[in-house]
Scaffold this active site. Structure first.
Site, PDB file in Angstrom:
ATOM      1  N   LYS A 225       0.864  -1.187   0.000  1.00  0.00           N
ATOM      2  CA  LYS A 225       0.000   0.000   0.000  1.00  0.00           C
ATOM      3  C   LYS A 225       0.898   1.234   0.000  1.00  0.00           C
ATOM      4  CE  LYS A 225      -3.195   2.520   2.948  1.00  0.00           C
ATOM      5  NZ  LYS A 225      -3.911   2.551   4.230  1.00  0.00           N
TER       6      LYS A 225
ATOM      7  N   THR B  48      -6.592   3.359  10.496  1.00  0.00           N
ATOM      8  CA  THR B  48      -5.799   3.646  11.693  1.00  0.00           C
ATOM      9  C   THR B  48      -5.991   2.650  12.843  1.00  0.00           C
ATOM     10  OG1 THR B  48      -7.543   5.197  12.308  1.00  0.00           O
ATOM     11  CG2 THR B  48      -5.552   6.118  11.307  1.00  0.00           C
TER      12      THR B  48
HETATM   13  P1  FAD Z   1     -11.769  -8.518  17.339  1.00  0.00           P
HETATM   14  O1  FAD Z   1     -11.189  -8.880  16.032  1.00  0.00           O
HETATM   15  O2  FAD Z   1     -13.242  -8.333  17.435  1.00  0.00           O
HETATM   16  O3  FAD Z   1     -11.323  -9.647  18.363  1.00  0.00           O
HETATM   17  C1  FAD Z   1     -11.985  -9.864  19.584  1.00  0.00           C
HETATM   18  C2  FAD Z   1     -11.438 -11.130  20.203  1.00  0.00           C
HETATM   19  O4  FAD Z   1     -11.992 -11.251  21.509  1.00  0.00           O
HETATM   20  C3  FAD Z   1     -11.776 -12.412  19.452  1.00  0.00           C
HETATM   21  O5  FAD Z   1     -10.642 -13.258  19.424  1.00  0.00           O
HETATM   22  C4  FAD Z   1     -12.861 -13.054  20.322  1.00  0.00           C
HETATM   23  O6  FAD Z   1     -12.863 -14.465  20.226  1.00  0.00           O
HETATM   24  C5  FAD Z   1     -12.389 -12.576  21.696  1.00  0.00           C
HETATM   25  N1  FAD Z   1     -13.445 -12.632  22.715  1.00  0.00           N
HETATM   26  C6  FAD Z   1     -14.564 -11.877  22.769  1.00  0.00           C
HETATM   27  N2  FAD Z   1     -15.290 -12.249  23.854  1.00  0.00           N
HETATM   28  C7  FAD Z   1     -14.596 -13.223  24.483  1.00  0.00           C
HETATM   29  C8  FAD Z   1     -14.819 -14.016  25.645  1.00  0.00           C
HETATM   30  N3  FAD Z   1     -15.917 -13.884  26.370  1.00  0.00           N
HETATM   31  N4  FAD Z   1     -13.887 -14.942  25.982  1.00  0.00           N
HETATM   32  C9  FAD Z   1     -12.752 -15.088  25.248  1.00  0.00           C
HETATM   33  N5  FAD Z   1     -12.492 -14.364  24.151  1.00  0.00           N
HETATM   34  C10 FAD Z   1     -13.407 -13.455  23.762  1.00  0.00           C
HETATM   35  N6  FAD Z   1      -8.043  -1.238  11.043  1.00  0.00           N
HETATM   36  C11 FAD Z   1      -7.029  -0.958  10.225  1.00  0.00           C
HETATM   37  O7  FAD Z   1      -5.926  -0.718  10.698  1.00  0.00           O
HETATM   38  N7  FAD Z   1      -7.209  -0.956   8.873  1.00  0.00           N
HETATM   39  C12 FAD Z   1      -8.403  -1.175   8.301  1.00  0.00           C
HETATM   40  O8  FAD Z   1      -8.511  -1.196   7.085  1.00  0.00           O
HETATM   41  C13 FAD Z   1      -9.519  -1.398   9.154  1.00  0.00           C
HETATM   42  N8  FAD Z   1     -10.740  -1.599   8.646  1.00  0.00           N
HETATM   43  C14 FAD Z   1     -11.781  -1.804   9.491  1.00  0.00           C
HETATM   44  C15 FAD Z   1     -13.076  -1.923   8.986  1.00  0.00           C
HETATM   45  C16 FAD Z   1     -14.148  -2.068   9.846  1.00  0.00           C
HETATM   46  C17 FAD Z   1     -15.535  -2.145   9.303  1.00  0.00           C
HETATM   47  C18 FAD Z   1     -13.938  -2.166  11.244  1.00  0.00           C
HETATM   48  C19 FAD Z   1     -15.078  -2.353  12.188  1.00  0.00           C
HETATM   49  C20 FAD Z   1     -12.653  -2.093  11.743  1.00  0.00           C
HETATM   50  C21 FAD Z   1     -11.580  -1.894  10.884  1.00  0.00           C
HETATM   51  N9  FAD Z   1     -10.288  -1.745  11.378  1.00  0.00           N
HETATM   52  C22 FAD Z   1      -9.270  -1.452  10.549  1.00  0.00           C
HETATM   53  C23 FAD Z   1     -10.000  -1.960  12.778  1.00  0.00           C
HETATM   54  C24 FAD Z   1      -9.432  -3.358  12.966  1.00  0.00           C
HETATM   55  O9  FAD Z   1     -10.309  -4.299  12.420  1.00  0.00           O
HETATM   56  C25 FAD Z   1      -9.218  -3.649  14.424  1.00  0.00           C
HETATM   57  O10 FAD Z   1      -8.476  -2.605  14.996  1.00  0.00           O
HETATM   58  C26 FAD Z   1      -8.450  -4.924  14.615  1.00  0.00           C
HETATM   59  O11 FAD Z   1      -8.989  -5.960  13.860  1.00  0.00           O
HETATM   60  C27 FAD Z   1      -8.416  -5.314  16.044  1.00  0.00           C
HETATM   61  O12 FAD Z   1      -9.639  -5.885  16.428  1.00  0.00           O
HETATM   62  P2  FAD Z   1      -9.701  -6.499  17.859  1.00  0.00           P
HETATM   63  O13 FAD Z   1      -8.660  -7.540  17.987  1.00  0.00           O
HETATM   64  O14 FAD Z   1      -9.707  -5.390  18.841  1.00  0.00           O
HETATM   65  O15 FAD Z   1     -11.168  -7.157  17.948  1.00  0.00           O
END
Ligand code: FAD
Length: 512
Positions: A75, A356
């Site tokens: 990118k 971001t």
């Molecule tokens: P998640 O991926 O939701 O992970 C949550 C975790 O918690 C999972 O493993 C789940 O199993 C676990 N969990 C939940 N409850 C429990 C429980 N009770 N017990 C045990 N485990 C549990 N960021 C970028 O940098 N570039 C992008 O292009 C971008 N595009 C995006 C587009 C969209 C529409 C969205 C919503 C977000 C985007 N982001 C982007 C942000 C990015 O997706 C997130 O910052 C990144 O994926 C981190 O997600 P996360 O790990 O916080 O959450």
């Protein structure tokens, strides 16, 4: 000492945090990551920021190894399509503006630039590489900007001196799996189980989490990586969440994973295409595209958004499953509360424009290491951490609102309302200033938020918010050097387009 950390959540945030902490503290810190097999990851988050390079460098990972395993691509920037009117586009590249005689090339462009072509084509080399879909590396692996091709070794955001010219696209699930393998090999305890209860001591601090099959897991410090639900920080500790929906109203997205018909036609950029009630991302991975429509449900229903998205990127492919996502836009007032730090979507999210989310994760985990507590959990450490995190998020919030305020498109209720919406304090002043001069480091959001002044100007100029007059001083200065620089950018761009392989060709080489 704090000897044990328990991370709940195994998405990108959980695994980035776990692997980074393991790299920083090795066996001196026990790291346990609990992730549920029942609660799926968000499944998006595939475009990054160029600073993500520091994360992989810190872990000692080689792009030629991890990128192919994560279906990755390059990118060089973001291509904004139709934000002013249909058929128009410009790039926001990872490239600083050159400076001639103390003035940025954008200043010179206002007086002497070729106004028959968009600003970005005259002032950045990267635009030519994007138009020609070139890789940023020669087939021998050398970077096109040779002066930046050093091995940073173990580097952090604070050590960033130059603007590295590219970021990555990757498959979010594959990155999580890759980092999991990296982390488990280095001693992270990986528990696949559902956290059913979060235990607190008399002070209300988290003492343990209770899982369905592995009983209680105790720790000194808990990291909430449970995504938008914020199971520890919000549901258990009751941290206040400040919504940004008054200024950034997009609260939903629908995503599709679309096989690319001609897989060799691979763009080295993210595309952000303005739509009737939001915008659509196109993220080219090695064999497929990630697509998604980010919108406000006040202006379009999920069904209509899905229909518009399918029509745009996958007509006739009703077999592809759409992922509908409700987004929590805003941040926790404090991301570190008691002995719990929220990282990832549980901490904050400001819609995907400018990619971001992963940058916030990287920034948070770096700051956590810098502010790592001992058993006293000194509030000075916690407060300093919370301030740094809040500034980074609030700065990005302002920068994103600028996109909607500066865009000239006004052809639907959504875009009309964008012009009337509230703005964060400070942005109104900055935009008023941008009517008369380009912004600089002194006039953009004042604290670190990942974007430099060149980005603020690239967006304003690309979107048509052009200062009324060039800098008066330039009318009294000899323009020879500036004109030569414009010519050099054009010539360098052409030479690089001739010399560099296509994005696909290069990646196919490292995928062998
Ligand atoms: P998640 O991926 O939701 O992970 C949550 C975790 O918690 C999972 O493993 C789940 O199993 C676990 N969990 C939940 N409850 C429990 C429980 N009770 N017990 C045990 N485990 C549990 N960021 C970028 O940098 N570039 C992008 O292009 C971008 N595009 C995006 C587009 C969209 C529409 C969205 C919503 C977000 C985007 N982001 C982007 C942000 C990015 O997706 C997130 O910052 C990144 O994926 C981190 O997600 P996360 O790990 O916080 O959450």
């Amino acid at each position: 000492m704090v000897r044990s950390v328990v991370i709940v959540g195994g998405g990108t945030a959980g695994w980035m945090t776990a692997s980074y902490l393991k790299r920083a503290f090795a066996d001196r810190l026990d790291v346990t990551l609990v992730e549920s097999a029942q609660v799926s990851r968000i499944g998006v988050g595939e475009a990054t920021f160029s600073t993500v390079r520091h994360f992989f460098d810190y872990l000692g990972l080689d792009e030629r190894d991890w990128l192919p395993k994560c279906a990755g691509g390059y990118k060089l920037g973001i291509r904004f399509e139709n934000w002013n009117k249909p058929g128009e586009h410009f790039y926001h590249p990872f490239e600083r503006l050159r400076v001639v005689d103390g003035f940025s090339l954008a200043d010179w462009w206002l007086l002497h630039g070729d106004r028959s072509q968009p600003f970005d084509r005259s002032c950045f080399i990267t635009s030519a590489l994007c138009e020609a879909k070139r890789a940023p590396r020669m087939m021998d692996g050398s970077l096109f900007a040779t002066e930046l091709d050093d091995d940073l070794g173990r580097s952090t955001l604070d050590e960033q001196r130059a603007q590295f010219p590219y970021a990555y696209h990757f498959d979010a699930d594959k990155v999580a799996a890759y980092l999991a393998e990296y982390g488990v090999k280095r001693g992270i305890r990986h528990v696949v189980d559902n956290v059913e209860h979060v235990g607190q001591d008399q002070r209300g601090w988290i003492s343990h989490v209770t899982t369905a099959e592995h009983g209680q897991i105790k720790g000194d410090l808990f990291i909430d990586c449970t995504g938008f639900r914020g199971m520890l920080i919000n549901q258990t500790l009751g941290a206040a969440f400040e919504s940004f929906e008054d200024v950034l109203p997009n609260n939903r997205a629908v995503a599709l994973r679309v096989p690319r018909e001609n897989s060799t036609d691979m763009a080295p950029y993210t595309t952000a295409t303005a739509m009737t009630a939001g915008w659509m991302w196109t993220i080219p991975l090695f064999r497929r595209n990630g697509n998604g429509y980010v919108y406000s449900d006040r202006f379009i229903s999920p069904e209509e958004a899905e229909r518009e998205l399918r029509q745009a990127v996958a007509p006739g492919r009703d077999d592809l499953e759409a992922n509908h996502i409700r987004m929590r836009i805003g941040r926790n007032r404090e991301s570190w509360v008691k002995n719990c730090v929220a990282i990832g979507l549980s901490s904050a999210f400001v819609e995907p424009l400018e990619s971001t989310g992963i940058f916030f994760v990287q920034h948070a985990v770096e700051q956590l290491v810098k502010h790592f507590p001992d058993e006293r959990f000194d509030s000075a450490q916690t407060d300093a951490y919370n301030k740094r995190i809040a500034h980074a998020i609030d700065g990005v919030k302002e920068f994103l609102v600028l996109h909607y305020k500066s865009a000239r498109r006004e052809d639907s209720p959504y875009w009309k309302e964008a012009k009337l919406r509230a703005m964060p304090d400070g942005l109104a002043e900055r935009l008023a200033l941008a009517e008369s001069r380009l912004l600089c480091d002194e006039t953009i959001y004042p604290k670190y938020h990942g974007f430099e002044s060149y980005s603020w100007n690239a967006m304003n100029l690309g979107l048509g918010r052009v200062p009324r007059e060039p800098q008066p001083a330039l009318k009294l200065m000899d323009p020879t050097a500036a004109l030569a620089e414009f010519a050099r950018i054009e010539a360098e761009g052409k030479a690089l387009v001739d010399a560099l392989p296509s994005c696909y060709e290069y990646l196919a080489g490292i995928n062998d």
